[in-house]
Design an enzyme around this catalytic site. Structure first.
Site, PDB file in Angstrom:
ATOM      1  N   ARG A  75      -9.367   1.441  -0.582  1.00  0.00           N
ATOM      2  CA  ARG A  75      -9.121   0.847   0.195  1.00  0.00           C
ATOM      3  C   ARG A  75     -10.614  -0.364   0.587  1.00  0.00           C
ATOM      4  NH1 ARG A  75      -3.877  -0.255   2.279  1.00  0.00           N
ATOM      5  NH2 ARG A  75      -2.616   2.054   2.750  1.00  0.00           N
ATOM      6  N   ASP A 135      -4.936  -0.447  -1.880  1.00  0.00           N
ATOM      7  CA  ASP A 135      -5.241   1.076  -2.368  1.00  0.00           C
ATOM      8  C   ASP A 135      -4.755   1.758  -3.098  1.00  0.00           C
ATOM      9  OD1 ASP A 135      -2.656   0.597  -0.487  1.00  0.00           O
ATOM     10  OD2 ASP A 135      -2.192   2.846  -0.739  1.00  0.00           O
ATOM     11  N   ASP A 142       3.124 -10.035  -5.004  1.00  0.00           N
ATOM     12  CA  ASP A 142       3.538  -9.979  -6.800  1.00  0.00           C
ATOM     13  C   ASP A 142       5.318 -10.242  -6.817  1.00  0.00           C
ATOM     14  OD1 ASP A 142       3.843  -8.251  -8.303  1.00  0.00           O
ATOM     15  OD2 ASP A 142       3.613  -6.275  -7.227  1.00  0.00           O
ATOM     16  N   GLY A 191       7.037 -11.228  -4.155  1.00  0.00           N
ATOM     17  CA  GLY A 191       7.006 -12.029  -2.610  1.00  0.00           C
ATOM     18  C   GLY A 191       7.690 -11.996  -2.098  1.00  0.00           C
ATOM     19  N   LEU A 192       9.043 -10.502  -1.886  1.00  0.00           N
ATOM     20  CA  LEU A 192       9.907 -10.103  -1.750  1.00  0.00           C
ATOM     21  C   LEU A 192       9.906  -9.481  -0.303  1.00  0.00           C
ATOM     22  CD1 LEU A 192      11.187  -7.687  -3.884  1.00  0.00           C
ATOM     23  CD2 LEU A 192      12.255 -10.388  -3.381  1.00  0.00           C
ATOM     24  N   THR A 193       8.093  -9.480  -0.241  1.00  0.00           N
ATOM     25  CA  THR A 193       7.372  -9.174   1.544  1.00  0.00           C
ATOM     26  C   THR A 193       7.474 -10.182   2.174  1.00  0.00           C
ATOM     27  OG1 THR A 193       7.304  -6.447   0.550  1.00  0.00           O
ATOM     28  CG2 THR A 193       6.362  -7.376   2.570  1.00  0.00           C
ATOM     29  N   PHE A 248      -2.177  -3.728 -11.762  1.00  0.00           N
ATOM     30  CA  PHE A 248      -1.902  -3.120 -10.964  1.00  0.00           C
ATOM     31  C   PHE A 248      -3.718  -2.820  -9.271  1.00  0.00           C
ATOM     32  CE2 PHE A 248      -2.290   0.591  -7.293  1.00  0.00           C
ATOM     33  CZ  PHE A 248      -1.800   0.466  -7.073  1.00  0.00           C
ATOM     34  N   LYS A 299      -0.165 -12.755  -7.543  1.00  0.00           N
ATOM     35  CA  LYS A 299      -0.044 -12.934  -9.111  1.00  0.00           C
ATOM     36  C   LYS A 299       1.622 -13.222  -9.440  1.00  0.00           C
ATOM     37  CE  LYS A 299      -0.186  -7.701  -8.214  1.00  0.00           C
ATOM     38  NZ  LYS A 299      -0.086  -6.388  -8.204  1.00  0.00           N
ATOM     39  N   GLU A 317      -1.583 -11.711   4.236  1.00  0.00           N
ATOM     40  CA  GLU A 317      -1.377 -10.645   3.434  1.00  0.00           C
ATOM     41  C   GLU A 317      -2.345 -10.625   2.912  1.00  0.00           C
ATOM     42  OE1 GLU A 317       0.309  -8.605   2.504  1.00  0.00           O
ATOM     43  OE2 GLU A 317       2.598  -8.712   2.116  1.00  0.00           O
ATOM     44  N   ASP A 318      -2.690  -9.258   1.810  1.00  0.00           N
ATOM     45  CA  ASP A 318      -3.773  -8.890   0.832  1.00  0.00           C
ATOM     46  C   ASP A 318      -3.004  -9.446  -0.217  1.00  0.00           C
ATOM     47  OD1 ASP A 318      -1.290  -7.575   0.746  1.00  0.00           O
ATOM     48  OD2 ASP A 318      -2.602  -5.631   0.941  1.00  0.00           O
ATOM     49  N   ILE A 319      -2.321  -9.024  -0.461  1.00  0.00           N
ATOM     50  CA  ILE A 319      -1.159  -9.086  -1.854  1.00  0.00           C
ATOM     51  C   ILE A 319      -0.148  -9.850  -2.270  1.00  0.00           C
ATOM     52  CG2 ILE A 319      -1.381  -7.076  -2.824  1.00  0.00           C
ATOM     53  CD1 ILE A 319      -2.212  -7.644  -5.621  1.00  0.00           C
TER      54      ILE A 319
HETATM   55  P1  IMP Z   1       5.678  -7.447  -3.010  1.00  0.00           P
HETATM   56  O1  IMP Z   1       6.833  -7.652  -1.635  1.00  0.00           O
HETATM   57  O2  IMP Z   1       6.077  -7.054  -4.439  1.00  0.00           O
HETATM   58  O3  IMP Z   1       5.020  -9.528  -3.115  1.00  0.00           O
HETATM   59  O4  IMP Z   1       4.367  -6.531  -2.469  1.00  0.00           O
HETATM   60  C1  IMP Z   1       4.115  -6.347  -1.593  1.00  0.00           C
HETATM   61  C2  IMP Z   1       2.984  -5.815  -1.364  1.00  0.00           C
HETATM   62  O5  IMP Z   1       2.788  -4.237  -1.917  1.00  0.00           O
HETATM   63  C3  IMP Z   1       1.363  -5.729  -0.929  1.00  0.00           C
HETATM   64  O6  IMP Z   1       1.851  -6.334   0.241  1.00  0.00           O
HETATM   65  C4  IMP Z   1       0.720  -4.274  -0.911  1.00  0.00           C
HETATM   66  O7  IMP Z   1       0.869  -3.622  -0.638  1.00  0.00           O
HETATM   67  C5  IMP Z   1       2.032  -4.119  -2.686  1.00  0.00           C
HETATM   68  N1  IMP Z   1       1.207  -4.257  -3.612  1.00  0.00           N
HETATM   69  C6  IMP Z   1       1.275  -5.225  -5.142  1.00  0.00           C
HETATM   70  N2  IMP Z   1       0.703  -5.089  -5.560  1.00  0.00           N
HETATM   71  C7  IMP Z   1      -0.560  -4.377  -5.451  1.00  0.00           C
HETATM   72  C8  IMP Z   1      -1.683  -4.100  -5.960  1.00  0.00           C
HETATM   73  O8  IMP Z   1      -1.841  -4.419  -7.400  1.00  0.00           O
HETATM   74  N3  IMP Z   1      -2.646  -3.099  -6.032  1.00  0.00           N
HETATM   75  C9  IMP Z   1      -2.085  -2.651  -4.821  1.00  0.00           C
HETATM   76  N4  IMP Z   1      -0.722  -2.666  -3.561  1.00  0.00           N
HETATM   77  C10 IMP Z   1      -0.760  -3.932  -4.484  1.00  0.00           C
END
Ligand code: IMP
Length: 187
Positions: A176, A170, A114, A116-118, A163, A142, A110-112
């Site tokens: 990106r 992106d 946030d 954690g749901l994804t 962000f 985060k 994964e890139d990031i």
């Molecule tokens: P989560 O499900 O809230 O953890 O979000 C995960 C996905 O949200 C990541 O794979 C990104 O595509 C996008 N995302 C979360 N934070 C950022 C950010 O700060 N910049 C760009 N994309 C983000």
């Protein structure tokens, strides 16, 4: 002159929003090599199956995998991004690749993370496919935004709940290909 993305000294303006440097590209690449060596060591007697979460994790995933010298398998998952927003919609949208996961040692890239749901939904779907093991490699986390427990074995950096763009990440599809990671300025 491109009006979508502009550079002024060390700042970047994307669609008029100001981003300032957070993590230098050299530092990112050095950290990724450390993670690659950890994975290489941990999976010496295995063939890990890397699953890169598209599209943001492409840059991190390629850098991570190309520094690993043991045999690996590679697949991708397409997950929905934030689109034009800077906050998670809370709705996760992805499709697992049509391959055999049974008995495999999977590392999701994964890139990031946030909320954690994804990543949690992806892990839950993968568990149903009976792999031998599942671990997570993630460039950025985060911690203050997490809404669920996530165990990231191979983590690049913890960052504040702001962000960020660059190194695959992106804002409305821009930024990106920035070499460094930039954070949205409070100003
Ligand atoms: P989560 O499900 O809230 O953890 O979000 C995960 C996905 O949200 C990541 O794979 C990104 O595509 C996008 N995302 C979360 N934070 C950022 C950010 O700060 N910049 C760009 N994309 C983000």
């Amino acid at each position: 002159m491109n009006d979508k993305i502009q550079f002024r000294e060390d700042e970047v303006y994307i669609l008029g929003r100001k981003f300032v440097p957070l993590i230098n590209g050299e530092k990112i690449r050095r950290r990724i090599v450390e993670l690659s060596k950890c994975i290489e060591n941990d999976y010496r007697d295995k063939i890990p199956l890397f699953l890169i979460v598209l599209r943001g994790a492409i840059f991190f995933g390629v850098e991570l995998i190309k520094n690993i010298s043991i045999p690996v398998n590679l697949e991708t998952i397409r997950a929905k991004s934030y689109g034009q927003e800077m906050q998670s919609s809370g709705k996760v949208d992805f499709e697992l690749p049509n391959c055999n996961f049974e008995g495999k040692d999977i590392i999701v890239i994964e890139d990031i993370i946030d909320t954690g749901l994804t990543i949690n939904e992806i892990i839950t779907a993968l568990r149903r496919k009976n792999p031998n093991s599942i671990e997570i490699a993630c460039l950025l986390l985060k911690p203050e935004s997490l809404k669920t427990d996530v165990n990231v074995k191979y983590l690049g950096f913890e960052i504040p709940s702001k962000f960020v763009v660059g190194y695959g990440l992106d804002f409305a599809e821009f930024g990106r290909n920035l070499q460094d990671i930039f954070v949205l300025s409070e100003e």
